[in-house]
Design a protein around this motif. Structure first.
Motif, PDB file in Angstrom:
ATOM      1  N   SER A 112       0.825  -1.209   0.000  1.00 33.70           N
ATOM      2  CA  SER A 112       0.000   0.000   0.000  1.00 33.70           C
ATOM      3  C   SER A 112       0.855   1.253   0.000  1.00 33.70           C
ATOM      4  CB  SER A 112      -0.925   0.021   1.221  1.00 33.70           C
ATOM      5  OG  SER A 112      -1.890  -0.978   1.124  1.00 33.70           O
ATOM      6  N   ALA A 113       1.906   1.235   0.802  1.00 34.91           N
ATOM      7  CA  ALA A 113       2.777   2.414   0.911  1.00 34.91           C
ATOM      8  C   ALA A 113       3.473   2.744  -0.401  1.00 34.91           C
ATOM      9  CB  ALA A 113       3.812   2.200   2.010  1.00 34.91           C
ATOM     10  N   VAL A 114       3.824   1.725  -1.177  1.00 35.41           N
ATOM     11  CA  VAL A 114       4.543   1.986  -2.429  1.00 35.41           C
ATOM     12  C   VAL A 114       3.610   2.011  -3.640  1.00 35.41           C
ATOM     13  CG1 VAL A 114       6.727   1.088  -1.567  1.00 35.41           C
ATOM     14  CG2 VAL A 114       5.192  -0.440  -2.789  1.00 35.41           C
ATOM     15  N   GLY A 115       2.320   1.785  -3.415  1.00 34.56           N
ATOM     16  CA  GLY A 115       1.356   1.912  -4.500  1.00 34.56           C
ATOM     17  C   GLY A 115       1.221   0.702  -5.411  1.00 34.56           C
ATOM     18  N   ILE A 116       1.609  -0.476  -4.921  1.00 35.39           N
ATOM     19  CA  ILE A 116       1.428  -1.699  -5.712  1.00 35.39           C
ATOM     20  C   ILE A 116       0.112  -2.335  -5.258  1.00 35.39           C
ATOM     21  CG2 ILE A 116       2.334  -3.983  -6.289  1.00 35.39           C
ATOM     22  CD1 ILE A 116       5.135  -2.935  -5.547  1.00 35.39           C
ATOM     23  N   PRO A 117      -0.845  -2.501  -6.170  1.00 35.91           N
ATOM     24  CA  PRO A 117      -2.111  -3.117  -5.761  1.00 35.91           C
ATOM     25  C   PRO A 117      -1.915  -4.585  -5.379  1.00 35.91           C
ATOM     26  CG  PRO A 117      -2.142  -2.560  -8.109  1.00 35.91           C
ATOM     27  CD  PRO A 117      -0.818  -2.130  -7.560  1.00 35.91           C
TER      28      PRO A 117
END
Length: 130
Positions: A112-117
């Motif tokens: 979530s923090a790095v934006g990977i679903p």
């Protein structure tokens, strides 16, 4: 548009049989359809750590010492954290395998923090056993 890169996070690499049958079959099927299919898992054997290819699937085994198995539900292993935070394998989506696996939570937080679903796959969590 480039083909997808998908990873599965399965908590432990079971020996000697390896990954659960369902996870291995899904990863192999996806490997035929996407550019790369990865499986990330922990191993208690330091000699197994590293990136291996099995049946078209890249399996990244991350060593986790025995004493850390009790604590890894609160924190992802440092090596896994680094791989995910830098998106080293250029992932588009991650499948977290297992419905009641506490280790999925810290991995989900990093993703979530790095934006990977990511998607949670309950796998056998709701399947009755004989």
């Amino acid at each position: 548009m480039r083909p997808l890169r998908i990873a599965h996070f399965y908590r432990d690499y079971l020996l000697p049989g390896g990954l659960p049958r369902e996870t291995a079959l899904l990863a192999r099927a996806m490997a035929r359809e996407v550019k790369r299919s990865f499986v990330y898992c922990y191993t208690a054997d330091p000699d197994q750590e590293g990136l291996h290819q099995e049946g078209g699937v890249f399996i990244r085994k991350i060593y986790l010492p025995g004493w850390a198995w009790e604590r890894n539900c609160f924190h992802a292993a440092k090596a896994l954290r680094k791989i995910l935070e830098t998106n080293q394998d250029q992932l588009d989506v991650v499948i977290l395998v297992g419905g009641f696996i506490p280790e999925n939570r810290p991995v989900a937080r990093i993703l979530s923090a790095v934006g990977i679903p990511y998607v949670l796959s309950p796998n056998a969590a709701f399947k009755p056993f004989n």
